[in-house]
Design an enzyme around this catalytic site. Structure first.
Site, PDB file in Angstrom:
ATOM      1  N   HIS A   1      11.544 -80.250 -23.018  1.00 36.88           N
ATOM      2  CA  HIS A   1      10.865 -80.424 -24.295  1.00 36.88           C
ATOM      3  C   HIS A   1       9.345 -80.463 -24.109  1.00 36.88           C
ATOM      4  O   HIS A   1       8.596 -79.870 -24.894  1.00 36.88           O
ATOM      5  CB  HIS A   1      11.361 -81.719 -24.960  1.00 36.88           C
ATOM      6  CG  HIS A   1      10.607 -82.088 -26.192  1.00 36.88           C
ATOM      7  ND1 HIS A   1       9.644 -83.080 -26.205  1.00 36.88           N
ATOM      8  CD2 HIS A   1      10.648 -81.587 -27.456  1.00 36.88           C
ATOM      9  CE1 HIS A   1       9.144 -83.179 -27.418  1.00 36.88           C
ATOM     10  NE2 HIS A   1       9.728 -82.293 -28.199  1.00 36.88           N
TER      11      HIS A   1
ATOM     12  N   GLU B   1       7.995 -77.029 -23.488  1.00 39.67           N
ATOM     13  CA  GLU B   1       7.945 -76.302 -24.770  1.00 39.67           C
ATOM     14  C   GLU B   1       6.630 -76.603 -25.500  1.00 39.67           C
ATOM     15  O   GLU B   1       5.975 -75.709 -26.038  1.00 39.67           O
ATOM     16  CB  GLU B   1       9.154 -76.716 -25.611  1.00 39.67           C
ATOM     17  CG  GLU B   1       9.137 -76.232 -27.051  1.00 39.67           C
ATOM     18  CD  GLU B   1       9.585 -77.318 -28.010  1.00 39.67           C
ATOM     19  OE1 GLU B   1       8.832 -77.605 -28.965  1.00 39.67           O
ATOM     20  OE2 GLU B   1      10.690 -77.867 -27.826  1.00 39.67           O
ATOM     21  N   HIS B   2       6.228 -77.878 -25.516  1.00 39.75           N
ATOM     22  CA  HIS B   2       4.959 -78.258 -26.145  1.00 39.75           C
ATOM     23  C   HIS B   2       3.769 -77.600 -25.441  1.00 39.75           C
ATOM     24  O   HIS B   2       2.858 -77.097 -26.085  1.00 39.75           O
ATOM     25  CB  HIS B   2       4.774 -79.782 -26.083  1.00 39.75           C
ATOM     26  CG  HIS B   2       5.386 -80.508 -27.234  1.00 39.75           C
ATOM     27  ND1 HIS B   2       4.655 -81.217 -28.148  1.00 39.75           N
ATOM     28  CD2 HIS B   2       6.680 -80.642 -27.616  1.00 39.75           C
ATOM     29  CE1 HIS B   2       5.456 -81.754 -29.041  1.00 39.75           C
ATOM     30  NE2 HIS B   2       6.707 -81.430 -28.741  1.00 39.75           N
TER      31      HIS B   2
ATOM     32  N   GLU C   1       5.790 -88.806 -30.918  1.00 39.91           N
ATOM     33  CA  GLU C   1       7.044 -88.216 -31.398  1.00 39.91           C
ATOM     34  C   GLU C   1       8.216 -89.145 -31.076  1.00 39.91           C
ATOM     35  O   GLU C   1       9.118 -89.340 -31.901  1.00 39.91           O
ATOM     36  CB  GLU C   1       7.251 -86.840 -30.741  1.00 39.91           C
ATOM     37  CG  GLU C   1       8.378 -86.040 -31.347  1.00 39.91           C
ATOM     38  CD  GLU C   1       8.537 -84.646 -30.733  1.00 39.91           C
ATOM     39  OE1 GLU C   1       9.502 -83.966 -31.106  1.00 39.91           O
ATOM     40  OE2 GLU C   1       7.714 -84.243 -29.886  1.00 39.91           O
TER      41      GLU C   1
END
Length: 411
Positions: A46, A49-50, A126
């Site tokens: 994840h 991906e950022h 997040e």
């Protein structure tokens, strides 16, 4: 018509030409997600991906954003337990440009230390935002209850502790290990000709990588209970039963069953829990299918004092479903609903791109719409009733987030 092509290095390309639209969706699918992580690297899929959006050798993070805004396009990404996807949707005339920017992000991201620090902070926020959403957390807790220490039980976002340890070199090493050519599918759908595959190959067809080491251990389904005490207005309950893996022969029976149980407004759970008894605003069921396992989840949120009644009502609904079975009307309505939602969902180029990318990555095969409709039509009442009796047994897991953290009384 779907065209499949395998580049010399093993990257697979699937292209669906839809001449009746003016858009093109391009997705880069990588067969790695939180399931492929170690405890120390939890969250890296994840976070990577950022970081793909935080600058390349020739574009800053702002320039990546502006490059899509300037052509009226969209660019985004997401990470799941078993795959990661980077995608763009643009007007057909801008498809070559979108492909070039996505390739630039894929091959030339710099993972600058200053950007790393800023983005870690974004992901911390997040995680905090997620923690403030109990109706989201409870689903993660159920995965943890069912899969325990298996990577399928890890949170996709990772933790603040694991995030702290990630560096540019950690990300590059993870890419070398997981973003290997045979682990990548590029899916394109829209008003584009098959010759576009050559453009894809010019960017992606020559990079090399070690063959990804597949260490996937099939998870056990554990009967377990996890509760979390949290200052919330509602009690959020998830019940998980052992489901089916992706591509299982009986998957359509389960899809029809789930729809009847809790997949729509006319479903038994919605009608009994919400409409008849007014116990919950939100109650539903869904099936998560992984490469070698699956979970059927029932979720309901209600006032803490009504938790016992909610749990009892869900159990009564399941018992009645098993004892009396589904009706012919429910079977037919469910089939028509599924066919309708399937056809409506495939009206966008994005959903076509997603469907083809996932199918190629997870199953290496593509069923036409007619074949899927035929499979749904073939589902029989007896098979659905047998499925209900085999799945909804007393071997289930529970997850709960509530003000007192106390499980419902099980009679």
């Amino acid at each position: 018509m779907i065209t499949k092509y395998t580049c010399q290095n093993g990257i697979r390309v699937v292209l669906e030409n839809i001449p009746t639209v003016r858009s093109v969706a391009i997705g880069i699918w990588i067969g790695t997600g939180s399931r492929n992580e170690t405890p120390e690297l939890n969250g890296i899929s994840h976070f990577l991906e950022h970081m793909f959006f935080k600058g390349t050798k020739t574009r800053s993070a702002r320039e990546i954003a502006e490059s899509f805004d300037s052509i009226g396009g969209q660019v985004n990404a997401f990470t799941s337990k078993e795959y990661t996807c980077y995608y763009a949707k643009v007007l057909d005339t801008h498809a070559p440009f979108a492909l070039e920017v996505l390739a630039d992000m894929f091959f030339n991201s710099t993972f600058d230390e200053e950007e790393l620090l800023k983005e870690k902070n974004v992901v911390y926020e997040e995680i905090k935002m997620y923690e403030d959403t109990p109706d989201d957390i409870v689903h993660d807790l159920l995965s943890k209850a069912v899969y325990q220490n298996h990577p399928l039980g890890y949170p996709i976002l990772g933790t603040e502790d694991t995030l702290q340890t990630f560096s540019g070199e950690t990300l590059k090493q993870y890419m070398r290990d997981a973003y290997t050519p045979e682990n990548v599918v590029i899916s394109i759908a829209g008003n584009i000709s098959d010759t576009f595959i050559k453009e894809v190959e010019s960017y992606f067809g020559s990079y090399e990588g070690q063959r990804a080491v597949q260490s996937d251990v099939k998870p056990d389904f554990n009967v377990n209970q996890i509760t979390r005490k949290k200052e919330t207005e509602q009690a959020h309950l998830c019940i998980g039963f052992n489901g089916l893996q992706v591509g299982h022969d009986d998957i359509y029976e389960l899809i029809v069953l789930n729809n009847i149980l809790g997949g729509s407004m006319s479903s038994r759970l919605f009608q009994e829990v919400r409409e008849q008894r007014g116990l919950a605003y939100s109650v539903f069921s869904y099936h998560s299918a992984y490469q070698d396992s699956g979970i059927v989840t029932i979720y309901g949120g209600t006032g803490a004092k009504q938790l016992d009644v909610l749990f009892e009502t869900i159990q009564e609904t399941l018992t009645k479903l098993k004892e009396t079975g589904i009706t012919e009307k429910e079977l037919n309505n469910s089939k028509e609903q599924l066919k309708g939602s399937l056809m409506l969902s495939l009206e966008s180029t994005n959903s076509r791109m997603s469907r083809n990318g996932k199918n190629e990555l997870l199953l290496s095969r593509h069923r036409s719409l007619d074949e899927i409709i035929e499979q749904i039509d073939k589902v029989e009442k007896n098979a659905v009733n047998q499925m209900a009796n085999s799945i909804f047994n007393d071997q289930y897991s529970l997850a709960l987030v509530s003000p007192d953290g106390e499980l419902p009384k099980i009679k």
